[in-house]
Write an enzyme that holds these catalytic residues in place. Sequence first.
Site, PDB file in Angstrom:
ATOM      1  N   GLN A  23      -0.767 -21.283  19.899  1.00 57.43           N
ATOM      2  CA  GLN A  23      -1.715 -20.409  19.598  1.00 57.43           C
ATOM      3  C   GLN A  23      -1.991 -19.230  20.234  1.00 57.43           C
ATOM      4  OE1 GLN A  23      -5.608 -22.372  19.201  1.00 57.43           O
ATOM      5  NE2 GLN A  23      -4.694 -24.217  18.328  1.00 57.43           N
ATOM      6  N   CYS A  24      -1.370 -19.063  21.530  1.00 59.06           N
ATOM      7  CA  CYS A  24      -1.542 -18.029  22.187  1.00 59.06           C
ATOM      8  C   CYS A  24      -0.800 -16.694  21.627  1.00 59.06           C
ATOM      9  CB  CYS A  24      -1.289 -18.199  23.593  1.00 59.06           C
ATOM     10  SG  CYS A  24      -2.095 -19.108  24.609  1.00 59.06           S
ATOM     11  N   THR A  42       0.762  -1.057  -0.009  1.00 57.07           N
ATOM     12  CA  THR A  42      -0.009  -0.072  -0.174  1.00 57.07           C
ATOM     13  C   THR A  42       0.664   1.260   0.060  1.00 57.07           C
ATOM     14  OG1 THR A  42      -1.563  -1.182   1.293  1.00 57.07           O
ATOM     15  CG2 THR A  42      -1.733   1.302   1.289  1.00 57.07           C
ATOM     16  N   THR A  74       2.011  -4.596   4.385  1.00 56.63           N
ATOM     17  CA  THR A  74       1.876  -5.311   5.722  1.00 56.63           C
ATOM     18  C   THR A  74       1.506  -6.345   5.913  1.00 56.63           C
ATOM     19  OG1 THR A  74      -0.486  -4.174   5.839  1.00 56.63           O
ATOM     20  CG2 THR A  74       1.644  -2.666   6.683  1.00 56.63           C
ATOM     21  N   ASP A  75       0.771  -7.087   5.097  1.00 56.58           N
ATOM     22  CA  ASP A  75       0.145  -8.441   5.321  1.00 56.58           C
ATOM     23  C   ASP A  75       1.045  -9.613   5.506  1.00 56.58           C
ATOM     24  OD1 ASP A  75      -2.249  -7.163   4.931  1.00 56.58           O
ATOM     25  OD2 ASP A  75      -2.782  -7.979   3.060  1.00 56.58           O
ATOM     26  N   ASP A 105       1.438  -6.870  -4.272  1.00 59.64           N
ATOM     27  CA  ASP A 105       0.798  -6.983  -2.965  1.00 59.64           C
ATOM     28  C   ASP A 105       1.322  -7.829  -2.470  1.00 59.64           C
ATOM     29  OD1 ASP A 105      -2.594  -6.444  -1.888  1.00 59.64           O
ATOM     30  OD2 ASP A 105      -1.471  -8.185  -1.018  1.00 59.64           O
ATOM     31  N   SER A 106       1.679  -7.633  -0.849  1.00 59.20           N
ATOM     32  CA  SER A 106       2.657  -8.896  -0.251  1.00 59.20           C
ATOM     33  C   SER A 106       1.980  -9.953  -0.106  1.00 59.20           C
ATOM     34  CB  SER A 106       2.831  -8.109   1.211  1.00 59.20           C
ATOM     35  OG  SER A 106       2.080  -8.396   2.053  1.00 59.20           O
TER      36      SER A 106
HETATM   37  N1  ASP Z   1      -2.444  -5.964   1.021  1.00 65.56           N
HETATM   38  C1  ASP Z   1      -1.453  -4.873   1.269  1.00 65.56           C
HETATM   39  C2  ASP Z   1      -0.098  -5.652   1.046  1.00 65.56           C
HETATM   40  O1  ASP Z   1       0.119  -6.346   2.011  1.00 65.56           O
HETATM   41  C3  ASP Z   1      -1.696  -4.219   2.637  1.00 65.56           C
HETATM   42  C4  ASP Z   1      -0.484  -3.245   2.902  1.00 65.56           C
HETATM   43  O2  ASP Z   1       0.270  -3.276   2.245  1.00 65.56           O
HETATM   44  O3  ASP Z   1      -0.795  -2.875   4.036  1.00 65.56           O
HETATM   45  O4  ASP Z   1       0.545  -5.696   0.303  1.00 65.56           O
END
Ligand code: ASP
Length: 469
Positions: free
Chosen positions: A279-280, A13, A91-92, A59-60
């Site tokens: 899982q915690c 993003t 971020t993903d 996109d990640s």
């Molecule tokens: N879907 C995006 C990604 O991970 C979300 C982001 O960048 O925050 O590429």
Amino acid sequence: MLDKVLIINTGGTIGMVHSEKGNTMSPLRPAENWNEIAKEHPVLKGFATDYYQFHPLVDSSDINPESWTKMAQVIETNYNNYRGFVLLHGTDTMSYTASALSFMLKNLDKPVIITGAQVPLEKPRSDALQNLVTAIQIAGNEFYGIRLVPEVCIFFRDTLLRGNRSRKNDARNYFGFSSPNYPSLAEAGAELGIKKNKLLKKSKGTFHIETALDDRVIIIEIFPGLKPSYLKNIFESIGDLKGVILKTYGNGNAPTNVDFIDVINSLTSRGIVVINITQCTTGTVKMGMYEASIKLVDAGVVSGLDLTPEAALTKLMYLLGKTEDSEEVKKLMSIDICGEQTLNHYNFKFTQNSPAKICKFSFEIPKEIAGGDMIEAALRIKNLSLKNKIDKINIRISIEGDNFIENIEKFQSIKTLKKNKDNINEDILLNFNKCVKKIAEESRVIKITLESDESIVWGDAVFSIYSEC
Ligand code: ASP
């Protein structure tokens, strides 16, 4: 060049722009180049940076081990020419990438700061500018008195995190990442406060990359009602499976029913490495703490301690890529490589199958452990069986070093055997925290003696040590 930072854009993003100029309703697309990203922010032009862009930007969600290899290669090619690196990333899957790179970039002594944003840089209330500017400053080591950060980190909002400890935990808030089991490395308020004592030590070896990752792995999360037959089908249908990350409950507990344990046993008997993580969000696996994890221990499952799922998965891929020897992979999974876990876990095994009154075994304490690092030590003996039929038996256990006798005699509780059975149903489980710490301060060897008045087949003994990394 060495005063510059290299910005490597992989996508996400942060660097997206609206496909129709000025129309904030139009779909987002990746910017074409750095100018398109930075044009509205003259402040960015003030930094000494060069820019490298992946083609295509992704996109990640589309990041995979090949992408990590490419990222490592770009860093390697440019390593000697820059003070540090900023990696722009969606971020993903950012925490997966941060974890993978931490294992692949060996003897790193420059900052690799990964950042991204929840909202594109071109939007008015974006978090991207703050993230990017601070990441560039940390990578360029621009603040007076800051020690170089010699590790792969994630910078987000106002916090620098160790990459292989990080997790994405919020898809909306600007504070999108956390580090549940390790403190942050820096807080960026009006000043940037780097916590020097939390950083990894600068490495003395030569920087290089290790890109062989084995992706024949899978993560399985257990849940109440999970059918062992489903698991069996999944595992049997993957003929070349090499590793499984099992996300269990709490301190590493899992169902104890025979069908579930059979499935796990069939994995380990195929030489597949099974790693137990929790899982915690916070806390660590402590196998053997509850009966509900003893069966996993017996099945040969390895504790992933407090590894995050991202670190566990990428560490397993990295180690499977390094060696074909699954026993070696199991051993190395429990030992810290680059700050990804809080404790090291060593297991020393011994088997004695012929009957005797005395059973002795010894092992060398690994060089990396100093006496003071020792946190916990425990002896577990299982599969004991008796030669003669008797009702009860006393077992004495002593432990000592090689240059002095610290005979801490433990009287094991009396084992009561069922009539006509020659197996001892209980395992012996003893804690030696204090005495092992003492022994390790003066000796590099630990000797254990098991004694009884009757002949016993002592079965399998495991001495486990936990030490600080
Ligand atoms: N879907 C995006 C990604 O991970 C979300 C982001 O960048 O925050 O590429």
